[in-house]
Design a protein around this motif. Structure first.
Motif, PDB file in Angstrom:
ATOM      1  N   ASP A  67      21.856  43.051  34.298  1.00  0.00           N
ATOM      2  CA  ASP A  67      20.779  43.447  33.394  1.00  0.00           C
ATOM      3  C   ASP A  67      19.549  42.568  33.516  1.00  0.00           C
ATOM      4  N   ALA A  68      19.587  41.644  34.440  1.00  0.00           N
ATOM      5  CA  ALA A  68      18.476  40.714  34.624  1.00  0.00           C
ATOM      6  C   ALA A  68      18.132  39.972  33.335  1.00  0.00           C
ATOM      7  N   TYR A  69      19.135  39.823  32.433  1.00  0.00           N
ATOM      8  CA  TYR A  69      18.920  39.062  31.207  1.00  0.00           C
ATOM      9  C   TYR A  69      18.909  37.573  31.490  1.00  0.00           C
ATOM     10  N   GLY A  70      19.391  37.245  32.659  1.00  0.00           N
ATOM     11  CA  GLY A  70      19.523  35.829  32.956  1.00  0.00           C
ATOM     12  C   GLY A  70      20.827  35.616  33.666  1.00  0.00           C
ATOM     13  N   ARG A  71      21.114  34.402  33.957  1.00  0.00           N
ATOM     14  CA  ARG A  71      22.346  34.093  34.640  1.00  0.00           C
ATOM     15  C   ARG A  71      22.803  32.722  34.221  1.00  0.00           C
ATOM     16  N   VAL A  72      24.068  32.486  34.407  1.00  0.00           N
ATOM     17  CA  VAL A  72      24.619  31.195  34.014  1.00  0.00           C
ATOM     18  C   VAL A  72      24.830  30.344  35.261  1.00  0.00           C
ATOM     19  N   LEU A  73      25.406  30.957  36.293  1.00  0.00           N
ATOM     20  CA  LEU A  73      25.720  30.197  37.505  1.00  0.00           C
ATOM     21  C   LEU A  73      24.495  30.105  38.410  1.00  0.00           C
ATOM     22  N   PRO A  74      24.402  29.021  39.156  1.00  0.00           N
ATOM     23  CA  PRO A  74      23.314  28.955  40.134  1.00  0.00           C
ATOM     24  C   PRO A  74      23.576  29.955  41.262  1.00  0.00           C
ATOM     25  N   ASP A  75      22.525  30.362  41.966  1.00  0.00           N
ATOM     26  CA  ASP A  75      22.730  31.257  43.107  1.00  0.00           C
ATOM     27  C   ASP A  75      23.622  30.555  44.127  1.00  0.00           C
ATOM     28  N   HIS A  76      24.462  31.341  44.802  1.00  0.00           N
ATOM     29  CA  HIS A  76      25.421  30.730  45.715  1.00  0.00           C
ATOM     30  C   HIS A  76      25.588  31.588  46.960  1.00  0.00           C
ATOM     31  N   ASP A  77      26.126  30.967  48.026  1.00  0.00           N
ATOM     32  CA  ASP A  77      26.291  31.679  49.295  1.00  0.00           C
ATOM     33  C   ASP A  77      27.631  32.394  49.381  1.00  0.00           C
ATOM     34  N   ARG A  78      28.670  31.763  48.854  1.00  0.00           N
ATOM     35  CA  ARG A  78      30.021  32.311  48.993  1.00  0.00           C
ATOM     36  C   ARG A  78      30.794  32.097  47.699  1.00  0.00           C
ATOM     37  N   VAL A  79      31.893  32.860  47.569  1.00  0.00           N
ATOM     38  CA  VAL A  79      32.765  32.638  46.409  1.00  0.00           C
ATOM     39  C   VAL A  79      34.220  32.645  46.862  1.00  0.00           C
ATOM     40  N   ILE A  80      34.992  31.732  46.296  1.00  0.00           N
ATOM     41  CA  ILE A  80      36.433  31.672  46.579  1.00  0.00           C
ATOM     42  C   ILE A  80      37.169  31.857  45.257  1.00  0.00           C
ATOM     43  N   PHE A  81      38.037  32.865  45.191  1.00  0.00           N
ATOM     44  CA  PHE A  81      38.819  33.097  43.974  1.00  0.00           C
ATOM     45  C   PHE A  81      40.231  32.578  44.185  1.00  0.00           C
ATOM     46  N   ASP A  82      40.610  31.566  43.438  1.00  0.00           N
ATOM     47  CA  ASP A  82      42.020  31.158  43.430  1.00  0.00           C
ATOM     48  C   ASP A  82      42.684  31.900  42.268  1.00  0.00           C
ATOM     49  N   GLU A  83      44.007  31.973  42.272  1.00  0.00           N
ATOM     50  CA  GLU A  83      44.744  32.742  41.255  1.00  0.00           C
ATOM     51  C   GLU A  83      44.137  34.150  41.163  1.00  0.00           C
ATOM     52  N   ALA A  84      43.915  34.735  42.339  1.00  0.00           N
ATOM     53  CA  ALA A  84      43.203  36.021  42.404  1.00  0.00           C
ATOM     54  C   ALA A  84      44.010  37.176  41.820  1.00  0.00           C
ATOM     55  N   HIS A  85      45.315  36.962  41.590  1.00  0.00           N
ATOM     56  CA  HIS A  85      46.109  38.036  40.972  1.00  0.00           C
ATOM     57  C   HIS A  85      45.654  38.293  39.536  1.00  0.00           C
ATOM     58  N   LEU A  86      44.856  37.365  38.959  1.00  0.00           N
ATOM     59  CA  LEU A  86      44.368  37.555  37.586  1.00  0.00           C
ATOM     60  C   LEU A  86      43.015  38.263  37.525  1.00  0.00           C
ATOM     61  N   LEU A  87      42.439  38.530  38.691  1.00  0.00           N
ATOM     62  CA  LEU A  87      41.070  39.062  38.702  1.00  0.00           C
ATOM     63  C   LEU A  87      40.938  40.396  37.978  1.00  0.00           C
TER      64      LEU A  87
END
Ligand code: SF4
Length: 510
Positions: free
Chosen positions: A215-235
């Motif tokens: 919604d372009a309201y803003g963001r919490v995380l800084p912009d990033h190049d990649r993402v790694i999900f651990d415990e991905a079975h909870l996604l």
């Protein structure tokens, strides 16, 4: 990244062996590290199932650090998040000698809001006597904390109700207009994170940020190049919550109390907060606790002010009564139902996917659940529509009463915004499409929780995440079904991705 770098670290006689006397080189760990390095470099998604004992945290962290890219590492639980930031990152830095800057970010609710804490300290109000001890611990901690993270407070119970009155949640934050903005723990945290190479978050924060970005309201995380999900079975579980809607009776209760405080602190009768009430209506004394006929657990106690239930204004009293009437419909509906909807995860293949470690919008309030049940808004008409209209009108009247304070009070401005958001969420839940959404309710303690959850998150996840982010790595000890990743890929909308299965080294030993 040269493969020899990884062998130098993970291989026999490598740096890990030298740094850790009990470390035994594991071929699976090196294989995973190579696959992660390739995925980060090529920007291609990767699914890795790594059995217990693989050492998967280092197998993705080390390549992430060596890549030089800004990587968000997202975990399913805060426990793993803390473990990475307090254990693995210092190990990589100190024992492996790699240069790395890292920051951990949790959801806003975890941090102390300096402004709200100041206000609460002036007029503390506890719904349970037992909260006074933990509050005293928070007060002592607040004088010396650098991070403002509630996890640092020794013995602070999860269910301490007062924490919701002093945390840094978004709907009560006045942002750059806050006089504590520069000192705010969140402002400082965001600055630290924006210069860190590795940002460690949990899935809850990751998806909260993902939704904000749409919604372009803003963001919490800084912009990033990649993402790694651990415990991905909870996604899937956690994404379902954030891509859906939920609302608790506590949120309305807090809005009404805050509006009442704004009104009482500046009039309407020219009184100061300590002059006494304009008109007292003690609902508790009438045996009508705010949360419905079950009332509050424990006793309310005010100390040093008049924030308690003995001090009521007519608009607030009406809003409370209408909210009670509205939520009572769901309490009544839930009684006698034997959990016809078993809760989140019902639509998943049984036994293959874990449950999120946290509940949605519990309001920080503990209590015995009567069980979550599915409801169909159409079956509760016309009573529900009437109750909704009455609640909406009551909140409008409350907002109108606070409006004259808007010129001088940021909080009064926020109250209007919060009321609008609450009614929009309720409208969204009550008008959810039956075919692709499950509408649910749950009575828990003295609160009622409502929600609308999408049955299938694969399309939004694909559009919002996997088609936009390059090189997402998903790892877990349980990601495949009968050695096949199709189910996870389909449920999560991952699309094209490399796959790797690493058996547990304990299996080799057997
Ligand atoms: S900026 Fe927001 S969260 Fe920070 S202290 Fe001010 S009101 Fe609280």
């Amino acid at each position: 990244m040269p493969s020899s770098d990884l062998e130098r670290i993970f291989g026999p006689g490598g740096e890990l062996s030298r740094a850790h006397p009990h470390y035994e080189p594991r071929p699976g760990q090196l294989e995973m590290a190579r696959a992660v390095a390739l995925s980060l470099e090529a920007g291609k998604h990767l699914l890795v199932e790594a059995g217990t004992g693989t050492g998967k945290t280092l197998a993705y962290l080390v390549p992430a650090v060596l890549s030089g890219l800004r990587v968000v590492v997202s975990t399913g639980t805060k426990t793993l998040q803390d473990q990475i930031i307090d254990g693995d990152i210092p190990f990589i830095r100190d024992k492996l000698g790699l240069r790395v800057s890292a920051a951990a970010m949790k959801g806003r609710d975890n941090y102390l809001c300096l402004r709200r804490f100041r206000e609460f300290e002036q007029e503390p109000f506890f719904s349970n006597f037992e909260d006074e001890g933990p509050f005293s611990a928070v007060r002592t901690w607040s004088r010396k904390t650098e991070a403002g993270d509630r996890a640092e407070v020794p013995g602070l119970p999860d269910e301490a109700a007062f924490w919701r009155s002093i945390n840094a949640r978004g709907d009560t934050c006045t942002g750059t207009r806050c006089e504590s903005y520069e000192d705010c723990f969140l402002t400082r945290l965001k600055r630290r994170a924006s210069s860190a190479q590795i940002v460690v978050v949990n899935h809850h924060l990751f998806f909260a940020d993902l939704v904000l970005r749409q919604d372009a309201y803003g963001r919490v995380l800084p912009d990033h190049d990649r993402v790694i999900f651990d415990e991905a079975h909870l996604l899937e579980e956690i994404a379902t919550h954030y891509l859906g809607l939920s609302l608790s009776s506590f949120r309305i209760e807090e809005l009404v109390s805050d509006a009442e405080r704004v009104l009482l602190s500046s009039g309407p009768h020219g009184r100061s907060p300590r002059d006494g009430p304009a008109r007292e209506v003690d609902l508790a004394a009438q045996g009508r606790g705010w949360g419905g006929r079950r009332g509050r657990k424990g006793s309310a106690r005010r100390s040093g002010g008049d924030r308690g239930p003995a001090r009521r204004l007519p608009q607030a009293q009406t809003a409370r009564a209408e909210a009670e009437r509205f939520f009572e419909i769901f309490r009544r509906e839930g009684e006698g139902k034997e959990r016809p909807w078993g809760g989140r995860g019902q639509w998943r293949r049984k036994g293959q996917w874990g449950r999120a470690g946290e509940r949605p919008d519990t309001g920080g309030h503990a209590g015995t659940s009567q069980g979550r049940f599915r409801f169909r808004p159409a079956e509760l008409q016309p009573e529900l529509a009437v109750a909704y209209e009455r609640l909406s009108a009551a909140l409008d009247a409350l907002v109108a009463a606070t409006a004259p304070r808007s010129a001088t009070s940021e909080e009064a401005v926020l109250i209007e915004r919060r009321a609008t958001e609450i009614m929009a969420t309720l409208r969204g839940i009550l008008s959810a499409e039956e075919a692709d959404t499950v509408t649910w309710a749950e009575a828990r303690g003295h609160g009622v929780f409502l929600g609308a959850a999408p049955v299938d998150v694969s399309r939004p996840l694909s559009e919002m995440l996997f088609e936009r982010v390059e090189g997402a790595v998903l790892t877990s000890a349980t990601l495949s079904v009968l050695d096949d990743f199709s189910f996870a890929r389909q449920r999560l909308g991952v699309g094209e991705a490399d796959e790797l299965r690493i058996s547990s080294p304990f299996d080799y030993e057997r």
